[in-house]
Design a protein around this motif. Structure first.
Motif, mmCIF file in Angstrom:
data_model
loop_
_atom_site.group_PDB
_atom_site.id
_atom_site.type_symbol
_atom_site.label_atom_id
_atom_site.label_comp_id
_atom_site.label_asym_id
_atom_site.label_seq_id
_atom_site.Cartn_x
_atom_site.Cartn_y
_atom_site.Cartn_z
ATOM 1 N N VAL A 321 -15.089 56.707 20.168
ATOM 2 C CA VAL A 321 -15.832 56.217 19.003
ATOM 3 C C VAL A 321 -16.477 54.871 19.294
ATOM 4 O O VAL A 321 -17.685 54.702 19.164
ATOM 5 N N GLU A 322 -15.669 53.887 19.671
ATOM 6 C CA GLU A 322 -16.171 52.532 19.888
ATOM 7 C C GLU A 322 -16.627 52.363 21.330
ATOM 8 O O GLU A 322 -16.092 51.564 22.095
ATOM 9 N N CYS A 323 -17.629 53.142 21.700
ATOM 10 C CA CYS A 323 -18.124 53.137 23.079
ATOM 11 C C CYS A 323 -19.644 53.252 23.065
ATOM 12 O O CYS A 323 -20.256 53.468 22.018
ATOM 13 N N ALA A 324 -20.254 53.112 24.232
ATOM 14 C CA ALA A 324 -21.710 53.104 24.319
ATOM 15 C C ALA A 324 -22.329 54.417 23.868
ATOM 16 O O ALA A 324 -23.383 54.434 23.230
ATOM 17 N N GLU A 325 -21.685 55.536 24.186
ATOM 18 C CA GLU A 325 -22.184 56.859 23.792
ATOM 19 C C GLU A 325 -21.093 57.556 22.990
ATOM 20 O O GLU A 325 -20.364 58.405 23.500
ATOM 21 N N PRO A 326 -20.945 57.216 21.714
ATOM 22 C CA PRO A 326 -19.826 57.757 20.933
ATOM 23 C C PRO A 326 -19.918 59.267 20.773
ATOM 24 O O PRO A 326 -20.991 59.821 20.516
#
Length: 1027
Positions: A321-326
């Motif tokens: 979720v809390e990433c560059a490509e959720p």
């Protein structure tokens, strides 16, 4: 805990919990009925009457528990009149009664202001539960019927029509079937599948009631300041009646004595749900947990799930979720408290093209993970504190849930009651080793059998459902004679149900004296609100205020509220009225970015968003940011006092200063990081399809968008219709690294954080912190050139921001909107007209009581709209902050007919053919007063009310507004009801003076359009999926 002489009850168990709330269990030696008293210090006395109900084997999915729940309220052996229970409950200073049906139990509820009214209504309620009338006529209107047009109706049917084919309901039902294979009752849809409701009959329900609704399968859970001796004495007549019925044959203990089922394999399936927008779906994982009686192991299981999913620092959130490509917008879990528990892990808003990849990715990450003991210990502490905080905020609901589980599954001698109520001590969980946690991860998740379901939207399914509904209706219409008979059956049933309650029963049930006192709140203020006309009926003169007066001035307004608590809450409220037009759309993203972005420390060190999340989890019990001064909103819907941005943290006394520091860092040192912004915006856009599937929320948002201009009003600016195009453009600019984005956010911050815009509220254990220490962390919140307090800008009510249509609502010239939502099978309606503006308006209390007279349980709306099966719910309400009065229809089987009935009823009242007598008015006065008192049912809600009416509602003159309003309600007369009905309600039923917003689906869209057009409302149809 004195047991009255001659009582049939005996003490089973008494425990003094670590929550400072005693729990006492009694059981009848004669009937077996159980009574549990929760000694909660509250002005509200609540009752929860629980019956374990099992729907297994050939009964699966029939909805017997749910249909019976509805029929219980239609009369009893001693009170054989539909509506008498709710009518008397209102006079007992309740707001009617209610109930819920879970998979494994049914629970009936009532909450009263004080204990006197509760003790009066309790035996009447029990008579309804154990000895209901269960009439044929009640079944026709309350459960299911087919009307003269060939359409399905009935209150229960309307309810299930509104939820059976939602994404969650369809997927959860399939999950239950696989997790607990038939014939287990845990696999049943106890609400009743529509196809089975169409084939049900009253005799099946009577048989079900006879089996399960018996005193030795009933637990009365009572919360509040109740005298135990009076309570048990009040039950003596009930006990005599039960005993007079004779002994009952023994039955197996529901669930505990039933056959157990195992999850025999790992399953992965696709579950389609109807929706024209096929872009986003959801993924559900099901994992079996320990037995609910293994309380320590159950706490290990729950802690492990929290460790994996809670906050952006958790494994699954930071990976997916809390990433560059959720991959998704959120990952949450829900624990299902059956005898053999299971956990539902819910992955939200996944691109449909990626649904099939989720299971392998999640299981790979879980399989490769090594437990981080530092984080695990942080989670254990946080979980324990949150539990304590929930008990403080909502003690009755929180502890009742545990008591219900114990009654259903615990030992009958209650020797394990404390384990169910208090859970495993934090120290015991802290002692669990890393190896044990790793083994639990592998045992329950990595190496365990599981169920994975991919909830996938399907436009074709939406079309097929509409076609099936039309075909069933057309088939019925081939037999006009039967349709005529159908309508005659409904008319006969309605007439039988509407048999009036003898006036002597109502008048003989006197409204008790109010024996409820609002919780004590000690308030102090610094930098009084200048230039707002604010005053109170008496100056704040107490020790806390004197201590505050001795402090150096603050650069902005501060209110301190001391109440009984083990926590200290801090809320920074910032006025957004001065935000430039071009920057207002950023508020949605900005409020989501707060507490979720990197921050820069004083020494220049930058903390990543993961480090911020970990620090917040370590130093706070909970934290939040959003639009709305008191919280309660979401990314696409502002909370009350929509012109305010709020940041809140809740912490222990020891960590108060550290929690405050996190707010300061986010206000003054937030780093505008394009990578984080891109993730936040992508997640918001991914949530849009799910938001659009919520018919009730969408009609409210549509009305806000029509009545308020997005340029000036957050209530309109945050709607999905306004935000979706902005967010799409913003994401493109972020991906292109447009420097103006950072400049805009910095300009937004500069416009927000000025001394005159800020209000700080500190509440809870203020005296344990000390006034000087409570103020110290906040002095650096706002950069200022001087020490003098600025004149704090007023908080304007929503009515201040109304545009031309909001000022003069109308459905002419294409203003009326009908939303076509493919995933929706019910009808929803909001009608809005001008009402009273201002919290101290002279007509507010009379209008509140008047609307309750129409809308109350077993009032005219209830009888003619819900009672005839046109809708699950309908009512009218007043919004003094918006200056409006509204009519709403919820989950309508026939929304046109529901509105028609409402108009007929109000017109009868205007014409004088419908008159509310003194008994009806007194009942509504007591009911409305309860609702006001319930706003302050505990110390923390009382502190929030103090801030609202001292600091936000600047025109309120009363020092204790809710007490003042209760006094105003008590003064309302029958003449007031007649006057305000004629003054305010006609506008609601005239398209020229009211705004109509409706939602329908493919099965009922055309009938809604044509039906309302015949009534003078010409809707413009809006296809929500095309917006």
């Amino acid at each position: 805990m004195t047991i009255p002489e001659g009582s049939t009850f005996e003490l089973v168990k008494h425990i003094d919990t670590r929550f400072d709330i005693p729990v006492t269990t009694y059981r009848s030696k004669v009937t077996g009925m159980e009574v549990v008293v929760l000694g909660v210090d509250s002005p509200i006395t609540s009752g929860y009457f629980c019956i374990p109900t099992e729907e297994a084997h050939e009964l699966l999915d029939k909805g017997l528990p749910h249909t019976l729940e509805h029929l219980i309220f239609l009369g009893s052996e001693d009170f054989p009149y539909k509506g008498v229970l709710d009518t008397l409950a209102n006079r007992a200073r309740a707001r009617g009664t209610n109930a819920w049906t879970a998979t494994d139990h049914t629970c009936y509820t009532v909450s009263c202001a004080g204990s006197a009214g509760f003790l009066k209504i309790m035996p009447i309620y029990i008579d309804h539960v154990l000895y209901p009338t269960l009439t044929d006529s009640g079944y026709v209107t309350e459960v299911h019927h087919v009307n003269g047009k060939g359409e399905d109706g009935g209150v229960v049917y309307s309810e299930m029509q509104g939820r059976e084919r939602t994404s969650f309901s369809l997927t959860y039902h399939r999950m239950a079937k696989l997790m607990y294979p038939a014939p287990s009752g845990y696999s049943s849809e106890t609400g009743g599948l529509m196809r089975k409701l169409r084939d049900l009959d009253i005799d099946q329900i009577r048989k079900y009631h006879k089996h399960y609704y018996r005193p030795d399968n009933l637990c009365l859970i009572i919360s509040g300041k109740v005298d135990h001796e009076q309570l048990l004495s009040q039950l003596s007549e009930t006990e005599k009646k039960i005993a007079s019925k004779g002994a009952l044959p023994a039955i197996p203990r529901p669930w505990v004595d039933s056959d157990k089922t195992e999850l025999v394999a790992t399953y992965s399936e696709v579950v389609p749900f109807p929706d024209e927008d096929e872009s986003k779906g959801n993924v559900f994982f099901g994992f079996r947990g320990p037995s609910i009686t293994e309380t320590r192991e159950l706490d290990v299981f729950d802690t492990l799930l929290m460790y994996l999913t809670d906050s952006s620092a958790s494994l699954l959130q930071r990976t997916f979720v809390e990433c560059a490509e959720p991959l998704a917008t959120s990952i949450d879990y829900y624990s299902i408290d059956s005898l053999d528990t299971f956990a539902l892990v819910y992955v939200s808003s996944v691109d449909t093209a990626k649904l099939g990849t989720v299971e392998s990715q999640v299981m790979r990450v879980l399989g490769e993970h090594s437990i981080d003991m530092a984080r695990m210990h942080s989670v254990i502490e946080l979980r324990s504190l949150r539990r304590l905080n929930r008990v403080e905020r909502s003690p009755a609901d929180t502890l009742t849930s545990n008591v219900i589980s114990h009654f259903m599954y615990g030992k009958r001698d209650a020797t394990d009651l404390a384990a169910f109520v208090e859970n495993t001590p934090m120290a015991d969980l802290m002692a669990v080793s890393a190896a044990e946690w790793q083994a639990a991860l592998e045992r329950y998740l990595v190496n365990a059998r599981r169920v994975t379901l991919l909830a996938k939207p399907s436009a074709q399914l939406a079309k097929e459902i509409a076609e099936d509904e039309a075909a069933r209706k057309a088939d019925r219409q081939r037999d006009p004679a039967q349709l005529t008979r159908n309508q005659e059956v409904i008319a006969t049933a309605t007439q039988a149900n509407d048999m009036p309650v003898p006036s002597e029963i109502i008048s003989g049930f006197a409204v008790p004296e109010l024996d409820a006192e609002l919780p004590g709140v000690t308030t102090a203020q610094l930098a009084p609100l200048q230039g707002t006309g604010k005053s109170t009926s008496a100056p704040l003169d107490n020790a806390l205020q004197r201590e505050a007066d001795a402090q150096d001035p603050m650069p902005f307004f501060v209110q301190l509220d001391q109440v009984k608590s083990q926590f200290v809450g801090s809320r920074v409220v910032v006025d957004t009225s001065a935000v430039p037009v071009a920057l207002r759309p950023y508020l949605c993203v900005y409020s989501e970015a707060l507490f979720a972005s990197p921050v820069k420390l004083a020494d220049g060190t930058v903390l990543s968003h993961e480090e911020v999340s970990a620090g917040l989890s370590r130093d706070t019990v909970n934290f939040a940011s959003g639009i709305g001064a008191l919280g309660g909103g979401n990314a696409f819907a502002a909370g009350a006092y929509e012109s305010q941005l709020s940041l809140s943290v809740n912490a222990t006394v020891e960590k108060y200063a550290a929690a405050a520091e996190w707010v300061l860092r986010n206000v003054r040192h937030l780093v505008v990081d394009y990578g984080r912004l891109a993730t936040i915006v992508r997640n918001l856009l991914s949530d849009v399809p799910e938001v659009k599937r919520d018919a009730s929320g969408m009609i409210q948002a549509t009305a806000r968008g029509l009545m308020y201009d997005a340029a000036a009003c957050n209530a309109s600016a945050l709607t999905v219709a306004a935000q979706e195009p902005f967010l799409k453009q913003l994401l493109a600019r972020i991906d292109a690294k447009d420097p103006q984005v950072a400049a805009d956010i910095e300009a937004l911050q500069a416009a927000l954080y000025r001394p005159e815009h800020v209000r700080l509220h500190v509440s809870g254990a203020v005296s344990k912190v000390g006034v000087a220490a409570a103020l110290a962390p906040w002095r650096a919140l706002i950069a200022t050139t001087g020490s003098a307090a600025a004149a704090t800008v007023p908080v304007y009510p929503l009515s201040h921001y109304a545009n031309a249509l909001g000022t003069n609502p109308s459905s002419l010239n294409g203003n009326a909107k009908l939303l076509n939502i493919a995933s929706n099978e019910s009808g929803y309606l909001n009608v809005i007209a001008r009402g009273v503006a201002g919290l101290e308006h002279a007509d507010l209390a009379p209008l509140m009581v008047t609307l309750d007279c129409f809308s109350t349980l077993e009032g005219p709306f209830w009888k003619k709209i819900r009672g005839e099966g046109h809708a699950y719910g309908a009512g009218m309400s007043a919004n003094a902050l918006a200056g409006t009065v509204g009519l709403s229809v919820y989950r309508g089987a026939n929304v046109v007919m529901a509105y028609t009935r409402a108009r007929e009823i109000v017109n009868e009242a205007i014409a004088g053919t419908l008159v509310f007598d003194k008994e009806a008015v007194d009942g509504s006065k007591a009911s409305v007063a309860f609702a006001v008192i319930a706003r302050e049912e505990g110390p923390l809600p009382a502190a929030a009310a103090s801030f609202q009416f001292h600091a936000l509602a600047s025109t309120v003159k009363s020092a204790r507004y809710n007490q003042w309003l209760v006094n105003q309600i008590d003064a309302v007369t029958t003449d007031d009801i007649v006057r305000v009905t004629k003054q305010y309600l006609p506008a609601l039923f005239d398209p020229a003076t009211a705004l109509f917003v409706c939602a329908a689906g493919p099965t009922n869209l055309d009938s809604a359009v044509t039906g309302f057009k015949d009534l003078g409302v010409d809707f413009t149809v809006v296809n929500v999926s095309d917006e």
